[in-house]
Design a protein around this motif. Structure first.
Motif, PDB file in Angstrom:
ATOM      1  N   PRO A 455       0.831  -1.210   0.000  1.00 55.09           N
ATOM      2  CA  PRO A 455       0.000   0.000   0.000  1.00 55.09           C
ATOM      3  C   PRO A 455       0.865   1.259   0.000  1.00 55.09           C
ATOM      4  CG  PRO A 455      -0.774  -1.573   1.642  1.00 55.09           C
ATOM      5  CD  PRO A 455       0.538  -2.084   1.153  1.00 55.09           C
ATOM      6  N   PRO A 456       0.331   2.393  -0.415  1.00 50.97           N
ATOM      7  CA  PRO A 456       1.104   3.644  -0.410  1.00 50.97           C
ATOM      8  C   PRO A 456       1.621   3.972   0.986  1.00 50.97           C
ATOM      9  CG  PRO A 456      -0.896   3.911  -1.691  1.00 50.97           C
ATOM     10  CD  PRO A 456      -1.004   2.574  -1.021  1.00 50.97           C
ATOM     11  N   LEU A 457       2.801   4.536   1.028  1.00 50.52           N
ATOM     12  CA  LEU A 457       3.469   4.828   2.298  1.00 50.52           C
ATOM     13  C   LEU A 457       2.955   6.133   2.902  1.00 50.52           C
ATOM     14  CD1 LEU A 457       7.142   3.990   1.220  1.00 50.52           C
ATOM     15  CD2 LEU A 457       5.582   2.514   2.497  1.00 50.52           C
ATOM     16  N   ASP A 458       3.095   6.233   4.229  1.00 51.32           N
ATOM     17  CA  ASP A 458       2.806   7.482   4.941  1.00 51.32           C
ATOM     18  C   ASP A 458       4.080   8.267   5.246  1.00 51.32           C
ATOM     19  OD1 ASP A 458       0.141   6.790   4.984  1.00 51.32           O
ATOM     20  OD2 ASP A 458       0.273   5.824   6.952  1.00 51.32           O
ATOM     21  N   PHE A 459       5.171   7.548   5.414  1.00 50.82           N
ATOM     22  CA  PHE A 459       6.441   8.162   5.811  1.00 50.82           C
ATOM     23  C   PHE A 459       7.547   7.560   4.958  1.00 50.82           C
ATOM     24  CE2 PHE A 459      10.386   8.426   8.112  1.00 50.82           C
ATOM     25  CZ  PHE A 459      10.343   9.629   8.802  1.00 50.82           C
ATOM     26  N   LEU A 460       8.380   8.424   4.362  1.00 50.07           N
ATOM     27  CA  LEU A 460       9.471   7.948   3.515  1.00 50.07           C
ATOM     28  C   LEU A 460      10.691   8.831   3.738  1.00 50.07           C
ATOM     29  CD1 LEU A 460      10.483   6.019   1.338  1.00 50.07           C
ATOM     30  CD2 LEU A 460       9.600   7.596  -0.392  1.00 50.07           C
ATOM     31  N   ASP A 461      11.802   8.204   4.093  1.00 48.83           N
ATOM     32  CA  ASP A 461      13.052   8.920   4.361  1.00 48.83           C
ATOM     33  C   ASP A 461      14.168   8.255   3.558  1.00 48.83           C
ATOM     34  OD1 ASP A 461      15.214  10.283   5.296  1.00 48.83           O
ATOM     35  OD2 ASP A 461      15.029   9.659   7.390  1.00 48.83           O
ATOM     36  N   LEU A 462      14.656   8.955   2.543  1.00 45.87           N
ATOM     37  CA  LEU A 462      15.746   8.450   1.699  1.00 45.87           C
ATOM     38  C   LEU A 462      16.901   9.449   1.669  1.00 45.87           C
ATOM     39  CD1 LEU A 462      13.639   7.100  -1.318  1.00 45.87           C
ATOM     40  CD2 LEU A 462      14.537   5.802   0.616  1.00 45.87           C
ATOM     41  N   GLN A 463      17.134  10.121   2.757  1.00 46.04           N
ATOM     42  CA  GLN A 463      18.143  11.176   2.778  1.00 46.04           C
ATOM     43  C   GLN A 463      19.554  10.617   2.566  1.00 46.04           C
ATOM     44  OE1 GLN A 463      19.215  12.942   6.622  1.00 46.04           O
ATOM     45  NE2 GLN A 463      17.653  11.634   7.581  1.00 46.04           N
ATOM     46  N   LYS A 464      20.349  11.408   1.859  1.00 41.86           N
ATOM     47  CA  LYS A 464      21.768  11.136   1.608  1.00 41.86           C
ATOM     48  C   LYS A 464      22.005   9.843   0.845  1.00 41.86           C
ATOM     49  CE  LYS A 464      23.417  13.787   5.573  1.00 41.86           C
ATOM     50  NZ  LYS A 464      24.273  13.792   6.778  1.00 41.86           N
ATOM     51  N   CYS A 465      21.022   9.396   0.084  1.00 43.74           N
ATOM     52  CA  CYS A 465      21.262   8.291  -0.839  1.00 43.74           C
ATOM     53  C   CYS A 465      21.747   8.911  -2.146  1.00 43.74           C
ATOM     54  CB  CYS A 465      19.983   7.476  -1.053  1.00 43.74           C
ATOM     55  SG  CYS A 465      19.485   6.513   0.385  1.00 43.74           S
ATOM     56  N   ARG A 466      23.052   9.101  -2.246  1.00 43.50           N
ATOM     57  CA  ARG A 466      23.599   9.776  -3.410  1.00 43.50           C
ATOM     58  C   ARG A 466      25.043   9.352  -3.614  1.00 43.50           C
ATOM     59  NH1 ARG A 466      25.409  11.451   1.559  1.00 43.50           N
ATOM     60  NH2 ARG A 466      26.343  13.504   1.604  1.00 43.50           N
ATOM     61  N   GLN A 467      25.594   9.762  -4.749  1.00 42.55           N
ATOM     62  CA  GLN A 467      26.967   9.424  -5.082  1.00 42.55           C
ATOM     63  C   GLN A 467      27.929  10.278  -4.257  1.00 42.55           C
ATOM     64  OE1 GLN A 467      28.383  11.000  -8.693  1.00 42.55           O
ATOM     65  NE2 GLN A 467      29.933   9.420  -9.050  1.00 42.55           N
ATOM     66  N   LEU A 468      29.004   9.652  -3.780  1.00 40.02           N
ATOM     67  CA  LEU A 468      30.031  10.368  -3.037  1.00 40.02           C
ATOM     68  C   LEU A 468      31.323  10.338  -3.843  1.00 40.02           C
ATOM     69  CD1 LEU A 468      29.460   9.136   0.640  1.00 40.02           C
ATOM     70  CD2 LEU A 468      28.801  11.310  -0.373  1.00 40.02           C
ATOM     71  N   ASP A 469      31.582  11.420  -4.543  1.00 43.73           N
ATOM     72  CA  ASP A 469      32.797  11.534  -5.341  1.00 43.73           C
ATOM     73  C   ASP A 469      33.259  12.980  -5.251  1.00 43.73           C
ATOM     74  OD1 ASP A 469      34.887  11.429  -7.055  1.00 43.73           O
ATOM     75  OD2 ASP A 469      33.773  10.682  -8.788  1.00 43.73           O
ATOM     76  N   ALA A 470      34.263  13.216  -4.417  1.00 41.33           N
ATOM     77  CA  ALA A 470      34.716  14.584  -4.198  1.00 41.33           C
ATOM     78  C   ALA A 470      35.337  15.184  -5.454  1.00 41.33           C
ATOM     79  CB  ALA A 470      35.723  14.626  -3.042  1.00 41.33           C
ATOM     80  N   ALA A 471      35.922  14.343  -6.300  1.00 40.02           N
ATOM     81  CA  ALA A 471      36.560  14.863  -7.506  1.00 40.02           C
ATOM     82  C   ALA A 471      35.530  15.325  -8.535  1.00 40.02           C
ATOM     83  CB  ALA A 471      37.475  13.794  -8.109  1.00 40.02           C
ATOM     84  N   HIS A 472      34.407  14.586  -8.649  1.00 34.31           N
ATOM     85  CA  HIS A 472      33.363  14.942  -9.620  1.00 34.31           C
ATOM     86  C   HIS A 472      32.002  14.850  -8.920  1.00 34.31           C
ATOM     87  CE1 HIS A 472      36.468  14.620 -12.695  1.00 34.31           C
ATOM     88  NE2 HIS A 472      36.785  13.429 -12.187  1.00 34.31           N
ATOM     89  N   PRO A 473      31.684  15.796  -8.054  1.00 33.80           N
ATOM     90  CA  PRO A 473      30.467  15.674  -7.243  1.00 33.80           C
ATOM     91  C   PRO A 473      29.177  15.775  -8.049  1.00 33.80           C
ATOM     92  CG  PRO A 473      31.479  17.827  -6.930  1.00 33.80           C
ATOM     93  CD  PRO A 473      32.433  17.029  -7.746  1.00 33.80           C
TER      94      PRO A 473
END
Length: 574
Positions: A455-473
């Motif tokens: 069923p559809p969600l009430d609460f969703l937290d996907l923070q900081k799910c991203r690429q970590l590349d300091a040379a090519h952010p």
């Protein structure tokens, strides 16, 4: 010959010969020598007198000149001083006249003149106000109006009956005489210092708008806690509200704890137990024999002695929430789970340092068969040896079907296989949290929310799910983290029921994706809180689209969104 050495003037060659050589002079008379010496002595005396006379004359002339100059300068200075004094007096008079005119135009003058009808007292009223305002400042010296004694003015100096200031003894006497007079009512402050902080505090407490009668009663009780004897038969939600207020104001102490512990108490929430000792915790289990749900934060003194007493009682807890009990040993945890684990349905343990670890977690399967909620946070002894992608996938496959809440915090190694396991297994989730994943891809998120039978969600937290590349952010050729397609898929699946959405720092969500999701054609009426900070493509236009598509939005966080310049905030939005 002795007289020759007394000659002040020069001597001739013959005399020199007589002195130096000691030879007898021929054809030279002693009387002649004496006469010459006397003559030279007289000449020298006359010359000295002449020089002294000349010096005296010069001194007298100089003195006369100085006297004349002094007289002239004195007259000039006196004339200049008198001129400056007259000008100063005139300037002071003009300044005072301007001040009096300004006072006559002020509200204080009109207020004081309100009772007087004649204009003949205007000057006197203005003069009185002028004298009050020109009173000596603290630290200056002033004469007492009554006794005339000179004293140092302080901020607490009392004003006399005629407008002057009084010394300390006279001020005390006047204060005694004025005690019987009615005091002026304090002016109620409508704004200013502390008002903004009070408003923000009320908003954080959820106290917005007109206060209900129950809220007013609870706040009155908190202000007069020393007069309360019992909370009576108040409903559970009001008792919880009182407990929150007590904890916020540091009022939960050994003498106020009995208000919350009664023989019929089944639910007890203590939000700040820092001032409670181990004996107070023991008294809770002594009185509340029917306790079912127990929650305590900052339980520093919840030690082995308290756990021993709990184990000796016939209390069967269904929910056990313990925060900060870092003095409780791991052996006591094992005894507690073995003795009370069968009735436990919820177990939450926070900040127990090195006394709740992997060994204790391993006993939960054996001793807690009916456990439906488990939360273990900030415990140093709990390692991450079983937090690999394979372990998470196995866990989800075994228990994910009936899970309502799934929270994976800081799982850098979790990959798309975990998302696939969630998609294939979970059918009852209403709350999902996956944070700081460095391996999940945008394709994995899109696949998770596409045709998901949950069923559809009430609460969703996907923070900081991203690429970590300091040379090519900003370059993300592999689509690491939550990007545009995954964001559109999750909003299509759960957007109409989501109440809280957090995509903090998911910086690869494009501007086009935001504009498509919040285009105005689709409405998200349940969304209350949106966290999109550090999403670099958010602009003023997108922010306006969010307000139009989310009519009930209460909080939008755009911190770090540098393209938001002058976003118009709608009424009722934080």
């Amino acid at each position: 010959m002795a007289d020759q050495y007394d000659c002040p003037g020069p001597v001739d060659a013959n005399m020199t010969k007589v002195r130096m050589g000691g030879q007898v002079s021929h054809n030279i008379s002693a009387a002649q020598i004496r006469a010459e010496a006397d003559r030279r002595r007289e000449q020298a005396g006359e010359t000295g007198e002449t020089e002294e006379t000349a010096e005296a004359g010069e001194a007298e002339a100089t003195e006369e000149n100085e006297v004349a100059e002094t007289v002239e300068v004195s007259v000039t200075v006196e004339a200049s001083s008198s001129g400056r004094g007259a000008r100063s007096r005139n300037a002071a008079a003009e300044k005072k006249a301007k001040a009096l005119d300004k006072i006559k135009a002020s509200k204080a003058f009109k207020k004081r003149k309100k009772g007087a009808e004649d204009d003949e007292y205007d000057d006197e009223i203005a003069q009185a106000i002028f004298e009050e305002r020109s009173a000596p400042l603290p630290g200056q010296m002033e004469n007492c109006e009554i006794c005339g004694k000179r004293f140092t003015v302080t901020p607490y100096s009392v004003a006399g009956p005629d407008g002057g200031l009084l010394c300390a003894p006279c001020g005390r006497e006047i204060a005694k005489e004025r005690e019987g007079q009615p005091k002026k009512k304090a002016r109620k402050q409508t704004g200013g210092v502390g008002s903004r902080r009070t408003i923000q505090s009320r908003m954080l407490d959820g106290d917005v708008g007109t206060k209900s009668l129950a809220t007013l009663c609870v706040q009155t009780l908190a202000k007069n806690v020393e007069l309360a004897e019992s909370l009576g038969d108040l409903p559970e939600h009001l008792i919880d509200k009182i407990a929150r207020i007590f904890s916020k104001r540091r009022l939960l102490k050994p003498d106020t704890l009995p208000l919350f512990t009664q023989p019929t108490t089944e639910v007890l929430h203590i939000y700040d137990g820092a001032k409670l000792g181990h004996q107070e915790f023991i008294s809770i289990f002594q009185v509340a024999s029917n306790l079912k749900k127990f929650k305590v934060r900052c339980a520093v003194q919840f030690k082995d002695e308290v756990m021993d007493y709990l184990l000796s009682r016939d209390i069967l807890l269904e929910s056990f929430y313990l925060h900060g009990a870092n003095l409780l040993s791991e052996d006591k945890w094992h005894e507690f789970l073995a003795a009370k684990g069968k009735s436990l349905k919820e177990l939450q343990v926070y900040f127990t340092d090195r006394h709740f670890g992997d060994e204790t977690l391993g006993l939960l399967k054996e001793y807690c068969p009916d456990l439906t909620r488990l939360k273990v946070c900030h415990n140093q002894k709990v390692t991450d040896q079983d937090s690999s992608a394979e372990a998470l996938r196995t866990c989800i496959t075994q228990i994910g079907k009936d899970l309502r809440t799934l929270s994976f915090k800081i799982v850098p190694d979790a990959d798309d296989s975990v998302l696939e396991a969630i998609h294939n297994t979970c059918r009852s989730l209403s709350k999902l949290r996956i944070t700081e994943s460095e391996s999940m891809t945008d394709k994995g998120f899109a696949k998770l929310f596409t045709d998901w039978e949950n069923p559809p969600l009430d609460f969703l937290d996907l923070q900081k799910c991203r690429q970590l590349d300091a040379a090519h952010p900003r370059e993300n050729p592999d689509g690491i983290g939550l990007c545009s397609e995954g964001f559109k898929a999750l909003m299509n699946h759960s957007g109409h029921t989501l109440k809280n959405l957090n995509v903090h720092a998911c910086r690869h969500i494009s501007r086009e994706a935001f504009e498509e999701v919040f285009d105005g054609k689709k409405q998200y009426p349940e969304l209350r809180k949106l966290e999109i900070s550090f999403c670099e493509e958010v602009t003023d236009f997108i922010l306006g689209c969010i307000f139009r598509a989310c009519p009930n939005i209460k909080e939008v966080n755009v911190f770090g969104c540098m393209k938001v310049k002058e976003g118009m905030i709608t009424e009722g939005t934080d």
